[in-house]
Write a protein that holds these residues in place. Structure first.
Motif, PDB file in Angstrom:
ATOM      1  N   LEU A 185      40.134  15.244  37.077  1.00  0.00           N
ATOM      2  CA  LEU A 185      40.905  15.124  35.839  1.00  0.00           C
ATOM      3  C   LEU A 185      41.623  13.787  35.724  1.00  0.00           C
ATOM      4  O   LEU A 185      42.088  13.416  34.651  1.00  0.00           O
ATOM      5  CB  LEU A 185      41.949  16.247  35.759  1.00  0.00           C
ATOM      6  N   ALA A 186      41.735  13.079  36.836  1.00  0.00           N
ATOM      7  CA  ALA A 186      42.527  11.845  36.858  1.00  0.00           C
ATOM      8  C   ALA A 186      41.832  10.731  36.100  1.00  0.00           C
ATOM      9  O   ALA A 186      40.604  10.665  36.041  1.00  0.00           O
ATOM     10  CB  ALA A 186      42.796  11.420  38.294  1.00  0.00           C
ATOM     11  N   ASN A 187      42.646   9.858  35.565  1.00  0.00           N
ATOM     12  CA  ASN A 187      42.148   8.691  34.852  1.00  0.00           C
ATOM     13  C   ASN A 187      42.201   7.486  35.782  1.00  0.00           C
ATOM     14  O   ASN A 187      41.222   7.130  36.404  1.00  0.00           O
ATOM     15  CB  ASN A 187      42.988   8.476  33.590  1.00  0.00           C
ATOM     16  N   SER A 188      43.359   6.891  35.922  1.00  0.00           N
ATOM     17  CA  SER A 188      43.468   5.692  36.759  1.00  0.00           C
ATOM     18  C   SER A 188      44.754   5.657  37.568  1.00  0.00           C
ATOM     19  O   SER A 188      44.969   4.716  38.325  1.00  0.00           O
ATOM     20  CB  SER A 188      43.383   4.437  35.887  1.00  0.00           C
ATOM     21  N   HIS A 189      45.606   6.690  37.421  1.00  0.00           N
ATOM     22  CA  HIS A 189      46.887   6.713  38.131  1.00  0.00           C
ATOM     23  C   HIS A 189      47.271   8.158  38.383  1.00  0.00           C
ATOM     24  O   HIS A 189      47.094   9.017  37.520  1.00  0.00           O
ATOM     25  CB  HIS A 189      47.967   6.022  37.287  1.00  0.00           C
ATOM     26  N   ILE A 190      47.796   8.423  39.585  1.00  0.00           N
ATOM     27  CA  ILE A 190      48.262   9.765  39.906  1.00  0.00           C
ATOM     28  C   ILE A 190      49.435   9.642  40.865  1.00  0.00           C
ATOM     29  O   ILE A 190      49.460   8.767  41.741  1.00  0.00           O
ATOM     30  CB  ILE A 190      47.132  10.630  40.504  1.00  0.00           C
ATOM     31  N   SER A 191      50.444  10.505  40.688  1.00  0.00           N
ATOM     32  CA  SER A 191      51.616  10.528  41.563  1.00  0.00           C
ATOM     33  C   SER A 191      51.616  11.835  42.331  1.00  0.00           C
ATOM     34  O   SER A 191      51.537  12.913  41.722  1.00  0.00           O
ATOM     35  CB  SER A 191      52.902  10.406  40.741  1.00  0.00           C
ATOM     36  N   LEU A 192      51.722  11.741  43.657  1.00  0.00           N
ATOM     37  CA  LEU A 192      51.610  12.904  44.535  1.00  0.00           C
ATOM     38  C   LEU A 192      52.865  12.970  45.400  1.00  0.00           C
ATOM     39  O   LEU A 192      53.051  12.135  46.292  1.00  0.00           O
ATOM     40  CB  LEU A 192      50.355  12.808  45.394  1.00  0.00           C
ATOM     41  N   TYR A 193      53.713  13.953  45.126  1.00  0.00           N
ATOM     42  CA  TYR A 193      55.002  14.048  45.801  1.00  0.00           C
ATOM     43  C   TYR A 193      55.039  15.254  46.725  1.00  0.00           C
ATOM     44  O   TYR A 193      54.679  16.359  46.329  1.00  0.00           O
ATOM     45  CB  TYR A 193      56.130  14.184  44.775  1.00  0.00           C
ATOM     46  N   GLN A 194      55.507  15.041  47.942  1.00  0.00           N
ATOM     47  CA  GLN A 194      55.739  16.173  48.824  1.00  0.00           C
ATOM     48  C   GLN A 194      57.004  16.901  48.377  1.00  0.00           C
ATOM     49  O   GLN A 194      57.982  16.279  47.972  1.00  0.00           O
ATOM     50  CB  GLN A 194      55.868  15.706  50.273  1.00  0.00           C
ATOM     51  N   LEU A 195      56.960  18.228  48.429  1.00  0.00           N
ATOM     52  CA  LEU A 195      58.107  19.023  48.007  1.00  0.00           C
ATOM     53  C   LEU A 195      59.310  18.718  48.895  1.00  0.00           C
ATOM     54  O   LEU A 195      59.235  18.810  50.122  1.00  0.00           O
ATOM     55  CB  LEU A 195      57.778  20.516  48.082  1.00  0.00           C
TER      56      LEU A 195
END
Length: 386
Positions: A185-195
Motif C-alpha cells: 500500500l505504500a507510496n514512497s514514505h512510511i513511518s514505523l513507530y515502536q509502541l
C-alpha cells in the motif's frame, strides 16, 4: 552556514480530535463544538505576529499537525496557506503536509484540502488489523485505512502513513505479514513507530494495573533490526530512526527539525526554534486551547515561553536531533550552533568510547550514529552528553 540551509518551516497545531487515543501524549482535546471561524482568525493572527519577526526568510515547508488537523475546515487550511504565502517568500517546491486519519469524515475532505494547496498527506493508519485498532483506541477499521490510502494516493502528489509495531504479544512472524501488506500500500514514505508507553497516558495506567505487558526489549530490538533490513530491501531505507523513504521523498519539514533548523510553531502548545540576531530562541505557545484562543484574540499571539537556548543546550539539542538521522551531523553545523568543531564541542573521552565501541563514527567531518548506535540511541546520548 545560515539557518535557511536547513530549511525554514511553519508548524500549525490543530488540537482537536474525535477521541483521545490511549497511547497518545500529544496536546489533543475532544470538544463537542468548535467555532471554526474564530479559530481560523486566531491562527492567522498568530501567523502574522511571527511573520513580523522573521522578515526575509523563505518558507520551505508547512505542516498541519495535531490533534487531527483534517477535522479543520478546508477553508481554514486554505486561509493559512494563503497567509503564509502573503507574509513570507515560499520555496518553489513548498511542501505542505496535512495529518489525517482514515475516517470517512476526513477522507471526504481530501479533495478540498488538495484544492486548498495541500500536496502531502500523512495518514494515521497505525495497524492493519481490526482487533489491534480497537486495542489502540482508533476510530477506523483496517478496510477504511486501506480505502483512505487508495484515495490519498489518487488525490495528493505525496503520501505517507504511520504504523505502530512492537505491540504487546506481537511476534516477528505477525509483524512480517502486516508489514508486507503495508508495503503493498505504500507510496514512497512510511513511518514505523515502536509502541512506547508515555507518562500520563491511559496506557500507562493500564500497564500499571497489569492489563497488559510491554514487549520485552530484546524482542523489540529483533523487530527493529528486521524492519530496517526489510525496508532497505524495499528501496525505502531509514533516513531517520522511525522514518523510511525512497531517495528524495523524505519529509522536508521533519528534516528541518532533525537538522536543527528554524521553524515557527503556532497554535496551542506549539513549539518553535528561531535564530534571531545570532541568538537561538525557544518558543512555546499556551497549551490549553481556550487559553491560547483568548490570548491570541487579546494580544495577537499566545507565546508563553520565549527563551534563549544557551550554548550547552544548543549542543544537546543539535546532537539529540541530528544523531537520529542516517546522514548524521556535519562539522559545519556544530560550528554554526556552538562555535566549535565536533571534537572541540564534545568530551573527547566520551566520544572516543562511543566510536571505539562501534556506536558512532567520525569520518569526513561528520558525526554519525551507526546502525547499532541508532538502535540504542538513548543510551548513546546519555553516555556522550552526560
Amino acid at each position: 552556514m545560515t539557518p535557511d540551509d536547513r530549511g525554514f518551516g511553519i508548524y500549525v497545531h490543530w488540537p482537536f480530535c474525535r477521541a483521545k487515543c490511549p497511547y497518545c501524549d500529544f496536546n489533543s482535546h475532544v470538544r463537542e463544538a468548535i467555532d471554526q471561524r474564530r479559530w481560523r482568525d486566531a491562527l492567522l493572527k498568530e501567523l502574522s505576529h511571527y511573520a513580523a519577526q522573521t522578515p526575509g526568510r523563505t518558507v520551505t515547508s508547512l505542516f498541519f499537525g495535531g490533534g487531527t488537523p483534517s477535522l479543520m475546515e478546508p477553508e481554514t487550511a486554505a486561509a493559512v496557506i494563503d497567509t503564509v504565502r502573503t507574509h513570507w517568500t515560499t520555496a518553489p517546491n513548498l511542501e505542505i503536509t496535512l495529518e489525517a486519519n482514515p475516517t470517512s469524515v476526513e477522507i471526504g475532505r481530501f479533495r478540498a484540502f488538495s484544492d486548498a494547496g495541500v500536496n502531502r498527506v500523512s495518514i494515521g493508519v497505525q495497524a492493519l488489523d481490526d482487533a489491534v485498532l480497537q486495542f489502540l483506541g482508533r476510530q477506523h477499521s483496517a478496510g477504511e485505512a486501506i480505502r483512505a490510502l487508495e484515495i490519498g494516493r489518487a488525490t495528493f502528489p505525496r503520501l505517507s502513513f504511520d504504523l505502530i509495531y512492537a505491540r504487546p504479544g506481537q511476534s516477528l512472524e505477525a509483524w512480517q505479514s502486516e508489514l508486507a501488506a503495508a508495503l503493498d500500500l505504500a507510496n514512497s514514505h512510511i513511518s514505523l513507530y515502536q509502541l512506547t508507553i508515555e507518562p500520563g497516558t491511559a496506557f500507562e495506567q493500564r500497564v500499571a494495573r497489569g492489563d497488559f505487558q510491554v514487549l520485552p526489549e530484546e524482542e523489540q530490538a529483533v523487530l527493529f533490526d528486521w524492519t530496517a533490513a526489510r525496508l532497505e530491501r524495499a528501496g525505502m531505507p531509514a533516513y531517520e530512526i522511525s522514518n523510511h523513504a525512497r531517495p528524495g521523498e523524505e519529509s522536508r519539514h521533519n528534516l528541518t527539525y532533525w537538522r536543527y533548523g528554524d521553524y515557527v510553531g503556532i497554535g496551542p502548545g506549539a513549539h518553535g526554534r528561531l535564530t534571531l540576531d545570532g541568538r537561538k530562541l525557544a518558543t512555546r505557545q499556551h497549551r490549553a486551547p481556550e487559553a491560547w484562543l483568548e490570548a491570541v484574540e487579546r494580544a495577537g499571539h499566545a507565546t508563553r515561553q520565549r527563551d534563549e537556548v544557551e550554548s550547552a543546550a544548543r549542543l544537546q539539542e543539535l546532537v539529540m536531533m541530528g544523531l537520529r538521522l542516517a546522514e548524521g551531523i556535519p562539522a559545519a553545523r556544530f560550528v554554526a550552533e556552538t562555535g566549535f568543531d565536533i571534537e572541540g564541542a564534545l568530551d573527547a573521552q566520551r566520544l572516543k568510547r562511543m566510536t571505539e565501541g562501534g556506536f558512532l563514527t567520525l569520518e569526513n567531518d561528520r558525526l554519525t550514529a551507526t546502525s547499532e548506535g541508532r538502535t540504542r540511541l538513548d543510551a548513546v546520548l546519555g553516555a556522550l552528553l552526560a
